[in-house]
Write a protein that holds these residues in place. Structure first.
Motif, short mmCIF file in Angstrom:
data_model
loop_
_atom_site.label_atom_id
_atom_site.label_comp_id
_atom_site.label_asym_id
_atom_site.label_seq_id
_atom_site.Cartn_x
_atom_site.Cartn_y
_atom_site.Cartn_z
N GLY A 31 -2.26 -27.70 65.17
CA GLY A 31 -2.38 -26.31 65.56
C GLY A 31 -3.01 -26.18 66.94
O GLY A 31 -3.94 -26.91 67.27
N ASN A 32 -2.51 -25.21 67.72
CA ASN A 32 -3.02 -25.01 69.07
C ASN A 32 -4.18 -24.03 69.13
O ASN A 32 -4.83 -23.90 70.17
CB ASN A 32 -1.89 -24.51 69.98
N THR A 33 -4.42 -23.31 68.06
CA THR A 33 -5.55 -22.40 67.95
C THR A 33 -6.23 -22.63 66.61
O THR A 33 -5.66 -23.27 65.71
CB THR A 33 -5.10 -20.93 68.03
N GLU A 36 -4.09 -21.19 63.90
CA GLU A 36 -2.96 -22.06 63.53
C GLU A 36 -3.45 -23.23 62.67
O GLU A 36 -2.76 -23.66 61.73
CB GLU A 36 -2.27 -22.57 64.79
N LYS A 37 -4.62 -23.78 62.98
CA LYS A 37 -5.16 -24.87 62.16
C LYS A 37 -5.46 -24.38 60.74
O LYS A 37 -5.19 -25.09 59.76
CB LYS A 37 -6.42 -25.44 62.82
N ASN A 39 -3.98 -21.91 59.21
CA ASN A 39 -2.70 -21.68 58.54
C ASN A 39 -2.05 -23.00 58.13
O ASN A 39 -1.35 -23.05 57.11
CB ASN A 39 -1.77 -20.88 59.45
N TYR A 40 -2.25 -24.05 58.91
CA TYR A 40 -1.69 -25.36 58.53
C TYR A 40 -2.28 -25.81 57.20
O TYR A 40 -1.55 -26.29 56.31
CB TYR A 40 -1.97 -26.40 59.62
#
Length: 344
Positions: A31-33, A36-37, A39-40
């Motif tokens: 994830g780039n944010t 995002e991490k 959500n992963y």
């Protein structure tokens, strides 16, 4: 010993709420944010969460926190909170544990009398100011993300309870705030089981009946917790946050009180700059206040500030043997409650 995975944590608590900080063994999450991490973990692969949070390596009454190089270059550290149901976007008590651990272990240099640590969370940047003396992080004050009242006096139908009134507010995550007087209950340790049962039922009903989503961060939607809100006999704010799978936050709750302040401001019950005490079910306390008003996507909101203390109480190393039949752990309802459908 032949572990195929080894993870080291420093254990701390903030006014009673345990927040373990992973200090080695986890390099990164895709994830780039930070959002995002998160959500992963929640949508793609939550094996690390289960490994750390479920028994036998974890237990229901705690959080485990991951730290990373911050994707946002304005921050000093990236931060994710892992709990029994999923990864969450923000936590005040866990942020206090985080800053206490970072400074007292030397992961970030402690500067006396004050050290500033900026935290990159999925909900946005949080500025932490740590009061430091003789190598001890004595108090952490958090300038939280923008909070706002989303829905006031929303009526939902709850199985076994009928019509229940709640306020929906964002304090870094979404809450349903509940007056326990609706059920002739006070926020006391002896009522914990009843509060958990009612709060869990309301949690299910709110997320099935109300449309709740952040106006700017579209992946933040639905309530994370319910929180009972009242006052002690001396007038101090009292609260009890109910977390899946069915237990009460031991701290006064930073994000919960941020959401509560937003509702109080919307009702004209608190002013900017007014300092208040917020007390937990075990009578530990945070100091809370509204620093300023702020608009978020056209909605009236506030900038909350939360202050509390943290203490390191242990160092913990966990691993998994290749022959272990429970590499991702397990949960049983005697400790984990009966809200299994709130657990992923």
């Amino acid at each position: 010993m032949r572990w195929k995975k080894t993870i080291t944590m420093v254990e701390a608590h903030a006014e009673g709420e345990v927040g373990r900080i992973v200090t080695s063994g986890v390099i990164d999450i895709p994830g780039n944010t930070m959002l995002e991490k998160m959500n992963y973990i929640n949508e793609v692969d939550d094996s690390l969460r289960r490994f750390l949070v479920f028994e036998p390596r974890g237990y229901a009454q705690m959080s485990t926190n991951l730290i990373f190089d911050a994707p946002n270059k304005e921050a000093d550290i990236g931060f994710l909170i892992l709990q029994g149901d999923k990864a969450h976007a923000m936590s005040g008590s866990n942020s206090i544990c985080l800053v206490t651990v970072l400074l007292e272990t030397g992961m970030i240099e402690m500067k006396e009398p004050e050290t500033i640590v900026t935290i990159d969370t999925p909900a946005g940047l949080v500025r932490a100011s740590a009061e430091c003396n003789n190598g001890k992080c004595e108090r952490v004050t958090l300038d939280m993300t923008t909070s706002y009242a989303d829905q006031l006096d929303a009526i939902i139908e709850v199985e076994g309870l009928g019509a229940v009134s709640v306020d929906i507010a964002f304090g870094g995550i979404f809450y349903a705030l509940i007056d326990p007087a609706q059920f002739d209950l006070k926020i006391l340790p002896e009522n914990a089981r009843q509060l958990v049962d009612i709060g869990t039922r309301i949690h299910k009903a709110v997320n099935s009946q109300l449309d709740i989503k952040h106006p700017e961060l579209e992946d933040l939607k639905g309530i994370s917790y319910t929180m009972f809100v009242g006052h002690d006999d001396d007038g101090v704010m009292k609260g009890a946050t109910i977390l899946p799978p069915g237990r009460i936050d031991r701290s006064p709750c930073g994000t919960g009180n941020s959401a509560r302040l937003a509702v109080m401001e919307a009702r004209g019950q608190v002013k900017v700059g007014q300092s208040l005490k917020a007390r937990s079910i075990i009578d530990s306390e945070f100091q809370v206040e509204i620093v300023a008003k702020k608009t978020i996507a056209g909605k009236s909101g506030i900038l909350p500030r939360v202050s509390g203390r943290g203490w390191i109480h242990g160092i913990h190393q966990v691993g998994v043997d290749p022959s272990d039949p429970y590499p991702l752990g397990f949960k049983v309802s005697d400790c984990w409650g009966d809200a299994f459908d709130l657990l992923s």
